[in-house]
Design a protein around this motif. Structure first.
Motif, short mmCIF file in Angstrom:
data_model
loop_
_atom_site.label_atom_id
_atom_site.label_comp_id
_atom_site.label_asym_id
_atom_site.label_seq_id
_atom_site.Cartn_x
_atom_site.Cartn_y
_atom_site.Cartn_z
N ARG A 109 0.81 -1.21 0.00
CA ARG A 109 0.00 0.00 0.00
C ARG A 109 0.85 1.27 0.00
N ARG A 110 2.17 1.13 -0.01
CA ARG A 110 3.01 2.33 -0.03
C ARG A 110 2.98 2.95 -1.43
N GLU A 111 2.53 4.16 -1.50
CA GLU A 111 2.35 4.81 -2.79
C GLU A 111 3.68 5.35 -3.33
N VAL A 112 3.88 5.18 -4.63
CA VAL A 112 5.04 5.76 -5.31
C VAL A 112 4.63 7.12 -5.86
N ARG A 113 5.07 8.17 -5.17
CA ARG A 113 4.69 9.52 -5.57
C ARG A 113 5.70 10.17 -6.50
N GLY A 114 6.92 9.63 -6.49
CA GLY A 114 7.97 10.17 -7.34
C GLY A 114 8.59 9.08 -8.20
N LEU A 115 8.95 9.44 -9.41
CA LEU A 115 9.61 8.51 -10.34
C LEU A 115 10.59 9.32 -11.17
N HIS A 116 11.82 8.83 -11.26
CA HIS A 116 12.82 9.53 -12.07
C HIS A 116 13.63 8.52 -12.86
N TRP A 117 13.71 8.75 -14.17
CA TRP A 117 14.56 7.93 -15.04
C TRP A 117 15.79 8.75 -15.41
#
Length: 448
Positions: free
Chosen positions: A115-123
Motif C-alpha cells: 500500500r506504499r504509494e510511489v509519488r515520485g519517479l525519475h529515469w
C-alpha cells in the motif's frame, strides 16, 4: 544483522531530525539527506543483508516512495561524461536489462508494503531516451505491476532527455505514459564547446522540444547547463545563457564540470589546456547567478533555479513532497536514500547482472546514518536552501552543543570564506555564487 549496523538495532530507524527543528529549515524545499554523506562515504562493509534490514525499517515507517531508475545505455560517446554509460547503438541490449530491473523490483517488493504509494519517479542515464517507445511502455507496465504508482496530479514523474535522442513523438509518448516533468541536458549552445566534447546539437532541437513540452502541459522542464567545459569562456557562456533565457524555461540547473580522466576514460580526449581555469570558472558561475537573478529566477539551493511565480511555487512544493519520500534506486549504480541508511547498487553492469542472476539484491556499498550524519546533513541543508543556520536551534533539535560538535567544520567554513558567523548564527556568503560541493566538502565529505 551484520557488524556494520549500529549497536542499537533500531538506532538507524530514528527520525532524520529528532524532535522539532524550529528555525532549522522546517520549510526547506528539499530532503535533508540530499548531499550528505555522499557516495564516496559509502562502504562495502554495508551488505545486501543491511539493505534488506533498512528496507524493513523503511517499511515500518510507512513513508511514501520515490523510485530512481538508472538506464545506463547511450549511443553517443561524449568526452565530458562523468558517468559510466554502456555505449551501444543496439537497442535490443536493453531488453535483458529491463528483465533484470523487473527482477530487482520483485526482490525489493518482498520488503515493502503493497500500500506504499510511489509519488515520485525519475529515469536517469546514460540516456533514458535510448530506449525505444515500446521499451519505455514495457518498463512503465512493469513498474505499475510491481508498485502502487500514484495517479494524482501531485505525482512527480520525471525523465532526463538528450535532445539528440528525442523528438515531438517521444514527448507525446512520455506524456501518455504518465510523465509530467522533463530534464533537458543542454550543457552549452556554443558550437565550438559542443564539438570539443563530441556532442554536436543545435539550438533548434532544444527549442522544438521545449515548445512541445509546453504545448503538452508538462508541469516543469528543467534545463541543465555545465560550467567548466573545454573552450568555454565567460563571454561565450554568457551568450549561451542569453539564448536559454529567451526560451524562458521553468527551471535551470548549473553543474560544474569535473575533469577526472583517470576515473572517466572518455575525458582523456579533452586536452587539459583547453579547460578554463579555476578563476575563469568562478567568474562564469558568479556572472551566471547574477544574470539569472536579474532575469527573475530564484536560487533554490543545490545549484538550482526556478522562475518566479508559478514555477517557483511548483518547485518548492515538489521538493517538499520529495522530502516526505524514501528514495529507492533501481538499476546499475543506482543510489537509495532511506530515512536510516544509504545504499548503492553495483556500478559495473556485469556485477549488477550477476547479483540478480544469483537471486540477490545487487547492493555493493552503503552506510547506516549516524547521529553525526544527521546533524551535518541538517546543517548543510539549512545553509544551502535557507542560506542561514541557527546553531542554537540545531543543538536543541539534537540535544547537543551543535557549535562544539561542528567546531572543525565551522572553522573550515569560515577560513575559506563560505560563511560568516555572529554568535550562534551562520550566514552563507554570496549565496548562489559557489558550488554546492564546496559546502559539503567543508563538512568533511567528498561530493558524489
Amino acid at each position: 544483522m551484520s557488524a556494520s549496523a549500529p549497536a542499537d538495532p533500531h538506532a538507524h530507524a530514528a527520525p532524520l531530525v529528532p524532535g522539532p527543528a524550529r528555525g532549522l529549515g522546517d520549510a526547506s524545499p528539499g530532503p535533508v539527506s540530499r548531499g550528505y554523506p555522499g557516495t564516496e562515504a559509502l562502504s562495502s562493509a554495508f551488505t545486501a543483508t543491511d539493505y534488506r534490514q533498512a528496507l524493513e525499517d523503511s517499511n515500518a515507517g510507512g513513508r511514501p516512495l520515490s523510485l530512481a531508475l538508472r538506464l545506463p545505455f547511450c549511443q553517443h560517446a561524449c568526452y565530458h561524461c562523468m558517468r559510466h554509460p554502456v555505449l551501444t547503438t543496439d537497442r535490443r541490449r536493453a531488453d535483458a536489462y529491463l528483465s533484470r530491473l523487473d527482477r530487482e523490483m520483485v526482490l525489493l517488493g518482498r520488503h515493502l508494503g503493497s500500500r506504499r504509494e510511489v509519488r515520485g519517479l525519475h529515469w536517469g542515464g546514460g540516456s533514458p531516451t535510448f530506449l525505444t517507445l515500446n521499451q519505455m511502455g514495457d518498463l512503465i507496465d512493469r513498474l505499475d505491476a510491481r508498485f502502487r504508482l500514484a495517479r494524482g496530479r501531485d505525482r512527480d514523474f520525471g525523465i532526463e532527455i538528450d535532445p539528440r535522442d528525442a523528438d515531438v513523438l517521444t514527448l507525446r509518448h512520455l506524456e501518455a505514459l504518465g510523465f509530467n516533468r522533463l530534464t533537458l541536458s543542454v550543457l552549452d549552445l556554443d558550437a565550438r564547446v559542443l564539438q570539443a566534447i563530441n556532442r554536436p546539437q543545435s539550438r533548434g532541437l532544444t527549442e522544438q522540444l521545449l515548445d512541445e513540452a509546453d504545448r503538452l502541459g508538462f508541469r516543469s522542464l528543467d534545463m541543465e547547463l555545465t560550467i567548466g567545459l573545454p573552450l568555454q569562456s565567460r563571454e561565450g557562456f554568457a551568450a549561451t545563457l542569453e539564448q536559454i533565457l529567451a526560451m524562458a524555461p521553468a527551471r535551470l540547473t548549473l553543474f560544474p564540470y569535473l575533469h577526472r580522466p583517470e576515473r572517466f576514460p572518455p575525458q582523456r580526449h579533452i586536452p587539459a589546456g583547453d579547460l578554463p581555469g579555476t578563476e575563469a570558472q568562478g567568474a562564469m558561475r558568479r556572472a551566471a547567478h547574477d544574470r539569472l537573478v536579474d532575469a527573475g529566477y530564484v536560487h533554490l539551493g543545490w545549484d538550482r533555479y526556478a522562475r518566479q511565480g508559478g514555477s517557483l511555487k511548483d518547485a518548492r512544493a515538489q521538493w517538499r513532497r520529495q522530502a516526505e519520500c524514501d528514495i529507492l534506486g533501481l538499476g546499475v549504480g543506482a543510489l537509495s536514500r532511506l530515512e536510516g541508511a544509504w545504499a548503492r547498487n553495483a556500478s559495473g553492469l556485469a556485477d549488477f547482472e550477476a547479483a540478480l542472476d544469483d537471486g540477490g539484491l545487487p547492493t555493493a556499498t552503503g552506510r547506516w546514518l549516524s547521529r553525526d550524519d544527521r546533524l551535518r546533513a541538517q546543517a548543510i541543508e539549512a545553509l544551502m536552501t535557507r542560506e542561514t543556520l541557527d546553531l542554537e536551534a540545531l543543538g536543541q533539535a539534537f540535544a547537543i552543543d551543535a557549535a562544539a560538535e561542528l567546531a572543525t567544520a565551522l572553522d573550515r567554513l569560515q577560513a575559506i570564506g563560505l560563511v560568516t558567523r555572529r554568535g550562534q548564527r551562520l550566514d552563507l556568503v554570496a549565496p548562489g555564487t559557489r558550488w554546492a560541493g564546496e559546502l559539503t566538502r567543508a563538512f568533511g565529505v567528498a561530493s558524489p
